[in-house]
Design a protein around this motif. Structure first.
Motif, short mmCIF file in Angstrom:
data_model
loop_
_atom_site.label_atom_id
_atom_site.label_comp_id
_atom_site.label_asym_id
_atom_site.label_seq_id
_atom_site.Cartn_x
_atom_site.Cartn_y
_atom_site.Cartn_z
N GLN A 8 0.84 -1.21 0.00
CA GLN A 8 0.00 0.00 0.00
C GLN A 8 0.88 1.26 0.00
O GLN A 8 0.58 2.22 -0.69
CB GLN A 8 -0.93 -0.03 1.23
N SER A 9 1.95 1.24 0.75
CA SER A 9 2.88 2.38 0.77
C SER A 9 3.51 2.58 -0.60
O SER A 9 3.69 3.71 -1.06
CB SER A 9 3.99 2.15 1.80
N ALA A 10 3.85 1.48 -1.25
CA ALA A 10 4.44 1.57 -2.57
C ALA A 10 3.44 2.15 -3.56
O ALA A 10 3.79 2.95 -4.44
CB ALA A 10 4.92 0.20 -3.03
N LYS A 11 2.16 1.72 -3.41
CA LYS A 11 1.11 2.23 -4.30
C LYS A 11 0.91 3.73 -4.09
O LYS A 11 0.81 4.50 -5.05
CB LYS A 11 -0.18 1.45 -4.03
N ILE A 12 0.88 4.16 -2.84
CA ILE A 12 0.71 5.59 -2.51
C ILE A 12 1.92 6.37 -3.04
O ILE A 12 1.78 7.45 -3.61
CB ILE A 12 0.53 5.78 -0.99
N GLU A 13 3.10 5.80 -2.84
CA GLU A 13 4.31 6.45 -3.31
C GLU A 13 4.29 6.60 -4.83
O GLU A 13 4.66 7.64 -5.39
CB GLU A 13 5.54 5.65 -2.88
#
Length: 163
Positions: A8-13
């Motif tokens: 999810q962090s990678a997607k937001i990033e």
């Protein structure tokens, strides 16, 4: 769960990077337009300044021309008045010289003095009117330029009033 948060962090990033890239592309696309618009504004302002300076020089020339014509008119009038005064003086002198009595001499001298004074006062009144007209004509171009400056100041203040 940790991998879900990492994903999810990678997607937001990725979304943040994509949004930043789009914003940068938009700003980069707008920059040449903004530079061109600012350059156009600058060139217009420089052109207006040149035109304003030209109008100021034309006002100076018009004022000097009006003044020169006025001085020429007053000089011609002064020369004509002087010529007429000399002629009147010669006529009066001949008349006085042919007087048959002291009484007649005094009367002729008094009449001449009175007419000479009245002529002088009349001429000075007319010269004053001519001088006032010359001053008005010579200052008119400058008055117009001052009005133009006032209009520029008001036009420049207009955007400040709408804030």
């Amino acid at each position: 769960m940790a991998t879900a948060k990492t994903a999810q962090s990678a997607k937001i990033e990725t979304q943040i990077n994509e949004t930043a890239a789009k914003g940068f592309e938009q700003i980069s696309a707008m920059a040449p337009e903004a530079v061109k618009e600012q350059l156009d504004r600058t060139m217009t302002a420089v052109s207006e300044m040149g035109s304003f300076g030209k109008d100021n020089m034309e006002a100076i020339v018009a004022s000097a021309t009006a003044y020169t014509k006025g001085v020429e008119a007053m000089s011609a009038r002064a020369a004509a008045f002087s010529k007429q005064a000399v002629e009147n003086h010669m006529t009066a002198a001949k008349s006085i010289m042919t007087s048959r009595s002291v009484q007649e001499l005094v009367e002729r001298q008094s009449a001449y003095a009175k007419s000479a004074f009245e002529g002088y006062v009349s001429e000075m009144n007319q010269v004053s009117e001519i001088f006032a007209g010359v001053a008005k004509q010579a200052l008119q171009p400058f008055n117009e330029r001052v009005s133009a400056v006032g209009q520029l100041v008001q036009a420049g203040m207009q955007p400040l009033r709408t804030r």
